[in-house]
Design a protein around this motif. Structure first.
Motif, mmCIF file in Angstrom:
data_model
loop_
_atom_site.group_PDB
_atom_site.id
_atom_site.type_symbol
_atom_site.label_atom_id
_atom_site.label_comp_id
_atom_site.label_asym_id
_atom_site.label_seq_id
_atom_site.Cartn_x
_atom_site.Cartn_y
_atom_site.Cartn_z
ATOM 1 N N LEU A 1 7.490 -25.079 49.715
ATOM 2 C CA LEU A 1 7.862 -24.500 51.005
ATOM 3 C C LEU A 1 9.377 -24.353 51.121
ATOM 4 N N SER A 2 9.794 -23.217 51.671
ATOM 5 C CA SER A 2 11.227 -22.972 51.873
ATOM 6 C C SER A 2 11.710 -23.699 53.134
ATOM 7 N N GLU B 1 12.900 -22.257 55.690
ATOM 8 C CA GLU B 1 12.359 -21.499 56.823
ATOM 9 C C GLU B 1 10.927 -21.931 57.118
ATOM 10 N N HIS B 2 10.137 -22.107 56.069
ATOM 11 C CA HIS B 2 8.764 -22.567 56.257
ATOM 12 C C HIS B 2 8.743 -23.925 56.951
ATOM 13 N N ARG B 3 9.583 -24.819 56.494
ATOM 14 C CA ARG B 3 9.597 -26.169 57.062
ATOM 15 C C ARG B 3 10.048 -26.142 58.523
ATOM 16 N N THR C 1 2.976 -14.115 64.719
ATOM 17 C CA THR C 1 3.317 -14.379 63.318
ATOM 18 C C THR C 1 2.876 -13.258 62.382
ATOM 19 N N ILE D 1 2.248 -17.670 54.366
ATOM 20 C CA ILE D 1 2.497 -19.114 54.295
ATOM 21 C C ILE D 1 2.763 -19.640 55.698
ATOM 22 N N CYS D 2 3.573 -18.902 56.465
ATOM 23 C CA CYS D 2 3.872 -19.303 57.843
ATOM 24 C C CYS D 2 2.598 -19.339 58.686
ATOM 25 N N LEU E 1 0.863 -22.522 57.902
ATOM 26 C CA LEU E 1 1.593 -23.664 58.463
ATOM 27 C C LEU E 1 1.338 -23.800 59.958
ATOM 28 N N TYR F 1 -3.002 -24.141 50.165
ATOM 29 C CA TYR F 1 -1.680 -23.573 49.875
ATOM 30 C C TYR F 1 -1.675 -22.796 48.567
ATOM 31 N N GLU G 1 0.006 -14.171 49.158
ATOM 32 C CA GLU G 1 1.395 -13.753 49.363
ATOM 33 C C GLU G 1 1.937 -13.041 48.119
#
Length: 580
Positions: free
Chosen positions: A23-24, A26-28, A72, A86-87, A90, A316, A323
């Motif tokens: 996870l980047s 931004e994802h976190r 989103t 991914i977002c 999450l 994931y 993705e």
């Protein structure tokens, strides 16, 4: 690019598997924003939500919209956030702690809004999406009917073109519609001319549309679940969604995404139940010490964690596949990507919903009598969890879809299952397979994953050979094949994630231990399902021959699972929550 279902016939490079560790920032940040919103804004109102306090659910959804948590998957040009998948996952995972709010949120942002995102024309997108992304309007998805649940295409709702050609006149009933009581927009389905199954966008104020009473449910009590009743309801012709007679394309593609997101929500709920159970086990004193110190409680904790780890890993992994496909295709067609991974979406849904049920049940058991009371949160988690095996196509229907889709792709030449089965037949004739007894436990579990794939090909190949075009009538056999397929994907996802962490020299934590527990506990179930299937299909010498082959594939040297589960439990008890 890895094709859907191809994991069964090709080795997977762990470095290519997307994991939560990838996870980047931004994802976190997105995950933390959602977790904070749920904890600080939703959870304090849980009791009021369960009582369906007037206007509260809508108010909370509007607040989520202000944070961008409703848009989103809506492109920026239509007022959304246009984030990656991914977002989306999450958000689904981290909003799960909101209980019934998560159900309303998921129905609105997923199956309610995305049919318009994927299949709406330009005018429809401009008219509806900005309000749906902001929360000014709430969406619902109306497919199920009193006599048409899993068999959606047998729907009885009819649509007849008006004499002036301006409206379709809808008559029929939709049942168990989430968000019905607060929705402004309904994506629904009816048959034009009695046979053209078609999707429609129906506004709440449509003449001839009314709602039934709220259903009194076992769980997810805070969500609105009502019937839609169409009595000569006048829907403008411009509200046809997609093509006339192609409503099944809309319905089934949307369900793929719904299954995928539901799996992520189940992972979030399972983590929540686990954390409650660990905290209670550390606090609850019996016989002069915390019950967390007892072996049978630690066994539960170890098994619960392994199931969560496998489910999280596969969710994931699948998000990464979707993705990546979107990034490598020019049109970025999300519906097409989800269709490609329809098998994986069904696998995720079945596995994660059943993993959550297991974890929720064991959490109640750790709480003992207190877990059966409303005083503690696991009581609600337990009740709420049960719907997930019914939502988005029952687990039984998804178990039929998995092998059915694989076989259909194989027949079209899109998946080389037949060639792999033929190669396996040659391998069976070779000298006896050695027992899986590598001194490296991770290499051993990887070998067991590979053997699971061979077992699937062995049983699947025989089933196709025996039943040919009538295989769809053998639901029990298909269910057994599906279970083998599901567990193979789960085991490989768990093992691949651990190998990736080790190869990248990241702190692999207890990933390898969790992978070992999951594989060693799961592989015997793969053998059992294969044995059942072979015994149902064959008899006499032919059965004994195939059972001998299966025995060769299934031989392995057992390990001390008690000790490994204790290690897992001790580490997670120290952390006080699920963390790997």
């Amino acid at each position: 690019m890895v094709k859907g279902g191809e994991f069964l016939i090709k080795p997977v490079n762990p470095s290519e598997i997307f994991t939560p560790e990838d996870l980047s920032e931004e994802h976190r940040l997105v995950a933390q924003t959602v977790a904070d919103f749920t904890e600080n804004t939703v959870v304090p109102h849980m009791e009021e939500l369960e009582e369906q306090k007037e206007g509260l659910m809508r108010q909370l959804l509007e607040q989520a919209g202000e944070l961008g948590l409703l848009g989103t998957d809506v492109p920026e040009e239509y007022g959304g956030e246009g984030m990656d998948k991914i977002c989306s996952i999450l958000i689904a995972e981290n909003i799960a702690a909101g209980g019934s709010f998560a159900v309303a949120h998921g129905a609105h942002t997923g199956i309610g809004t995305l049919p318009i995102v994927f299949f709406g024309n330009e005018e429809q997108k401009k008219r509806y999406l900005p309000d749906l992304a902001s929360g000014r309007k709430i969406a619902a998805y109306a497919l199920t009917e009193p006599g048409a649940g899993s068999d959606a295409l047998s729907a009885k709702t009819k649509a007849v073109l008006s004499e002036d050609g301006r409206y379709y006149i809808l008559n029929g009933t939709k049942q168990f519609i989430t968000n019905a009581g607060l929705a402004d927009v309904f994506v629904t389905y009816a048959k034009i001319d009695g046979d053209k199954f078609t999707a429609f966008i129906v506004d709440r104020d449509t003449e001839g549309l009314s709602l039934g009473a709220e259903e009194k449910k076992m769980g997810i009590k805070g969500s609105s679940t009502r019937s839609l009743i169409f009595e000569d309801a006048k829907v403008p012709v411009e509200n046809v969604l997609g093509q006339i007679g192609r409503g099944h394309v809309v319905a089934f593609n949307i369900l793929n995404l719904g299954r995928f997101k539901l799996a992520a929500g189940c992972v979030g709920s399972a983590k929540l139940a686990f954390s409650h159970a660990v905290k209670y086990a550390l606090e609850r004193q019996q016989f002069g010490r915390p019950i967390a110190h007892f072996g049978l409680i630690q066994e539960k904790i170890g098994r619960m964690a392994a199931k969560i780890y496998a489910a999280e890993s596969m969710v994931y992994r699948t998000a990464g596949l979707v993705e990546k496909m979107l990034a490598e295709t020019q049109d970025g067609n999300v519906a097409q990507a989800l269709q490609e991974y329809a098998v994986e979406c069904s696998i995720n849904k079945v596995h994660a919903s059943e993993a959550l049920d297991y974890v929720a049940d064991e959490a109640v058991q750790i709480f003992g009598g207190y877990g059966y009371t409303k005083e503690y949160p696991v009581e609600q988690i337990y009740r709420d969890s049960r719907i997930n095996r019914i939502f988005e196509g029952t687990n039984e229907i998804n178990r039929l879809l998995i092998p059915g889709t694989l076989l259909r792709r194989a027949q079209k030449g899109e998946l080389a299952l037949l060639a792999a089965a033929q190669q396996l037949a040659k391998e069976i004739m070779q000298p006896k397979l050695s027992m899986s007894n590598d001194s490296d436990p991770m290499k051993t579990v990887q070998d067991l994953v590979d053997r699971s794939k061979k077992i699937f090909l062995q049983v699947g190949g025989l089933a196709v050979q025996k039943y040919m075009d009538k295989i769809q009538e053998q639901q029990e056999i298909l269910g057994m094949l599906s279970d083998i397929c599901i567990e193979t994907y789960a085991m490989e996802s768990a093992v691949g994630r651990a190998f990736k962490a080790m190869a990248e020299q990241k702190a692999e934590g207890i990933k390898s231990l969790l992978a070992q527990v999951y594989v060693y506990e799961t592989f015997p179930r793969v053998e059992l399902r294969a044995r059942e299937a072979l015994s149902a299909m064959l008899a006499g010498d032919e059965l004994q021959t195939q059972l001998s082959v299966l025995k060769r594939f299934a031989r392995y040297r057992p390990v001390n699972l008690v000790g490994i589960r204790r290690q897992i439990a001790q580490r997670l008890l120290e952390a006080g929550k699920y963390t790997v």
